[in-house]
Scaffold this motif. Sequence first.
Motif, short mmCIF file in Angstrom:
data_model
loop_
_atom_site.label_atom_id
_atom_site.label_comp_id
_atom_site.label_asym_id
_atom_site.label_seq_id
_atom_site.Cartn_x
_atom_site.Cartn_y
_atom_site.Cartn_z
N GLY A 136 -38.16 -21.46 -70.23
CA GLY A 136 -37.61 -22.67 -71.27
C GLY A 136 -38.24 -22.03 -72.71
O GLY A 136 -38.25 -23.03 -73.76
N HIS A 137 -38.11 -20.75 -72.99
CA HIS A 137 -38.41 -20.28 -74.47
C HIS A 137 -37.37 -19.82 -75.04
O HIS A 137 -37.25 -19.42 -76.26
CB HIS A 137 -39.40 -19.26 -74.46
N SER A 151 -40.73 -23.85 -78.69
CA SER A 151 -41.28 -23.88 -77.22
C SER A 151 -42.67 -23.24 -77.42
O SER A 151 -43.37 -23.02 -76.43
CB SER A 151 -40.10 -23.09 -76.43
#
Length: 457
Positions: A136-137, A151
């Motif tokens: 999720g980065h 993030s």
Amino acid sequence: MTTIKLHNSKTRKKEVFTPIDPDNVQMYVCGPTVYDRAHLGNARPVVVFDVLFRLLRHVYGAEHVTYARNFTDVDDKINARAAESGREIGEITAETTQWFLDDMGALGALEPTHMPRATQYIPQMVEMIEDLIARGHAYAAEGHVLFAVDSWREGYGQLSGRSVDDMIAGARVEVAPYKKNPMDFVLWKPSDAEQPGWDSPWGRGRPGWHIECSAMSHDLLGESFDIHGGGNDLMFPHHENEIAQSCCANPEGEFARYWLHNEMLQVEGKKMSKSLGNFFTVRDLLEQGIPGEVVRFVFLQTHYRKPMDWTEKKASEAEATLRKWRALTAGIEPAATAAAAVLDALADDLNTAGAIAEMHKLAAAGDAAGLLAAGQLVGLLSDEMGDWAAAPSVDLSAHEARLFAARQTAMETKDFAEMDRLKSAYTEAGLEVRMSKTGVELVPGTGFDAAKLEGLE
Ligand SMILES: [Zn+2]
């Protein structure tokens, strides 16, 4: 064991250096983008971190230190150079890589343990980017993959001491429409048919610049290592982005524990630039006859965290000092250990200027063996760098006496013609003329040509 203290940019403090594993001390330094000769400023981090490499090897043992420095051989500047010259990219990068090694070798820099090329680590970069997306980065958009700074707001900007909001306010670049946050940076970008490219889950493309250092340091040194170095011009965005990538892809690791940044280089008090006409490469200096050892000596006289001013005067003084030291140490065996004062200076955040001052004391005391041992510690006075000093320096004392006599005559007769004629002949030969009531000193400058003194009537 010697205690080494280093100024850590991450904490903005001088700290005692404690390696993760004293049997394997690890350092990573950002290397050059290979499309042209290294200019003098490019050489500064090479010499600074070479001194640190030598110090670490001295303290922990040569076989217990690993040093990695990369070659960026995929970059739009290289593509542009290929397009304008009509040459192959691989030909340009191979040639420039060898130039860099030759030029830095002339400055007495040891070769690092690992010298990874970016193009050899594309699979590792792709893997790290996939990992960042999965965690999720990062996100893919229009053939690009971007790192999402939102993030990791808690960590992004810590090294350079900026907040994401400040960065956005300070950004003047046009923001690409596919970016979620203007500060998001490229991990991967699409390549057209002309540009170098590799197949990836996001189509044919090439990596952004920052990801290579994260992927290569991880592959070669692991998710936590001791020291990361580079010029302070790289602190933002390059090092900030390296940290974001590495810490988000490997949250269990610490990435680099000590960050060292060297200050920039100036020439005769001014920023080196092509427009000011004071831009030159290391090769230019070597071809002018300035020995690499002299360049290294001048560099070491300034602490790495201070701006370093390159001047012709410093170069000629350094040459005179090295000639004296080389004459003193000729045919001598080095002392078994370098003097504690020299080692202590280096261990105190690489105080190379202090180490040189201690070497002057050793020379003044006639301690040739001690001077040679100290020289070897900082990468001076080695046999392989010494060829230049074998040629005797020109004896200028007869010329100095002659000009001084002409000066005395001129003072008495008020006829300055002969004195002025000699003075301009010496200046023409590349000598700096220093005249006073008590004597004359002729100091060879960088363009000194002894042949011009022959036949001087
Ligand atoms: Zn880097």
